[in-house]
Write an enzyme that holds these catalytic residues in place. Sequence first.
Site, mmCIF file in Angstrom:
data_model
loop_
_atom_site.group_PDB
_atom_site.id
_atom_site.type_symbol
_atom_site.label_atom_id
_atom_site.label_comp_id
_atom_site.label_asym_id
_atom_site.label_seq_id
_atom_site.Cartn_x
_atom_site.Cartn_y
_atom_site.Cartn_z
ATOM 1 N N CYS A 96 1.012 -1.316 -0.059
ATOM 2 C CA CYS A 96 -0.031 -0.153 0.041
ATOM 3 C C CYS A 96 0.716 1.317 0.153
ATOM 4 O O CYS A 96 0.191 2.262 0.051
ATOM 5 C CB CYS A 96 -0.733 0.129 1.252
ATOM 6 N N HIS A 142 -3.200 6.798 2.111
ATOM 7 C CA HIS A 142 -3.695 5.669 1.480
ATOM 8 C C HIS A 142 -5.097 5.440 2.094
ATOM 9 O O HIS A 142 -5.439 5.511 3.389
ATOM 10 C CB HIS A 142 -2.714 4.514 2.054
ATOM 11 N N ASN A 188 -10.203 -0.327 -0.154
ATOM 12 C CA ASN A 188 -8.816 -0.094 -0.056
ATOM 13 C C ASN A 188 -8.261 -0.762 -1.391
ATOM 14 O O ASN A 188 -8.261 -2.042 -1.664
ATOM 15 C CB ASN A 188 -8.221 -1.120 1.033
HETATM 16 O O1 4VN Z 1 -11.763 -5.169 12.823
HETATM 17 C C1 4VN Z 1 -12.163 -3.905 13.066
HETATM 18 O O2 4VN Z 1 -12.870 -3.431 13.865
HETATM 19 C C2 4VN Z 1 -11.203 -2.769 12.177
HETATM 20 C C3 4VN Z 1 -11.297 -3.447 10.671
HETATM 21 C C4 4VN Z 1 -10.347 -2.164 9.953
HETATM 22 N N1 4VN Z 1 -9.296 -2.200 10.574
HETATM 23 C C5 4VN Z 1 -8.228 -1.953 9.747
HETATM 24 C C6 4VN Z 1 -6.709 -2.057 10.147
HETATM 25 C C7 4VN Z 1 -5.721 -1.822 9.027
HETATM 26 C C8 4VN Z 1 -6.074 -1.884 7.939
HETATM 27 C C9 4VN Z 1 -4.917 -1.537 6.624
HETATM 28 C C10 4VN Z 1 -4.889 -2.497 5.668
HETATM 29 C C11 4VN Z 1 -3.811 -2.424 4.943
HETATM 30 C C12 4VN Z 1 -3.846 -3.422 4.189
HETATM 31 O O3 4VN Z 1 -3.746 -2.962 2.836
HETATM 32 C C13 4VN Z 1 -3.151 -1.332 4.935
HETATM 33 C C14 4VN Z 1 -3.101 -0.254 5.634
HETATM 34 C C15 4VN Z 1 -4.109 -0.542 6.681
HETATM 35 CL CL1 4VN Z 1 -4.058 0.639 8.179
HETATM 36 C C16 4VN Z 1 -7.484 -1.543 7.414
HETATM 37 N N2 4VN Z 1 -8.568 -1.746 8.436
HETATM 38 C C17 4VN Z 1 -9.139 -2.062 11.671
HETATM 39 C C18 4VN Z 1 -9.784 -3.050 12.690
#
Ligand code: 4VN
Length: 323
Positions: free
Chosen positions: A111, A250, A280
């Site tokens: 990313c 990002h 994403n």
């Molecule tokens: O489970 C939950 O409550 C939430 C659900 C959503 N979360 C997240 C955490 C990290 C990422 C993420 C992923 C990538 C991979 O490309 C890069 C950069 C990031 Cl910051 C995306 N979402 C946090 C927990």
Amino acid sequence: ENIKIVTTAMQVPERVVTNDELTELMDTSDEWIYPRTGIHQRHVVTTENTSDLATSVAKKLLEQSGWGAADLDFIIVGTMSPDALSPHTAAIVQGNIEAPNAFAFDLNAACSGFVYGMSVASSFLSSGRYQKGMFIGAEVLSKLVDWKDRTVSVLFGDGAGGVLLEKTDEPAGLIAEELRSFGDRGQAILTGRFANKNAFAGEISPLDPYFHQEGRSVYSFATREVPKVMKKALEKAGLEADDVDFYLAHQANKRIVESMAKNFGQPMDKFPTNMEEYGNTSAGSTAILLDELRRSGQIKPGMKIAFVGFGGGLAIGVQIWQL
Ligand SMILES: O=C(O)C1CCN(c2ccc(-c3cc(CO)ccc3Cl)cn2)CC1
């Protein structure tokens, strides 16, 4: 040496999958997904692969700029979801658009791929060895996720965005950058692992090739480490946070972008988001956002823009550009 972002373009697949549609596939809901991520829907390929999205971007970039394919010195594709290891996706694009003078290669910084790609592309031009280049961030993450795993499949989308870069006498170009890697934390974001099956290794247990992430640890990584890298890039540029017109972060998670804006005391409209629409798209996300903001007239020549990539590796990249 000064470098100009001549034009931008994007391409997302036609097929939209809303959070509500996902409830038919797995036990999830818009009420669960949207508050945690800021995502309402994503675009998913049906027939296209990564090189098709990237080729569409390439054709739009040439059309918009009036450049001929023969003018290109290089084509770089930033991707963690190439069509294949060989031929690499940039070479497929080079063949598709018939750019005889362009060498081509892929780079994978997950990313952070857009920022790392802009760093490599601008370095080629600053070196004086090349004059005109194309960089495209392109992903088909839908082939890397397990569509029965509701914790990750709801987070990602397919899409591509790119830029044309050339040397210029105008006062435009890369002001400063800070690129950092955190390989010791790499296990927090996994995908595309394939086991060694050589005849000499004995019984190797197969690895699952799907996307897995430790959401909480990536979240705290993003909210704790990224601001430090942003501050370092601002320092190198001799700029204050207020001096930057837009921060293109990002588009992984809306809560993370909101915490960055707060950390730097900036209004949210300086940290635009579009994960609502695209999810994403990894290396594609910052390029897609840049293209939308350029086309809407919000981003204009003369502005100072920060590109902020973070994710798999783990890695972080921040670049500050004078448009
Ligand atoms: O489970 C939950 O409550 C939430 C659900 C959503 N979360 C997240 C955490 C990290 C990422 C993420 C992923 C990538 C991979 O490309 C890069 C950069 C990031 Cl910051 C995306 N979402 C946090 C927990």
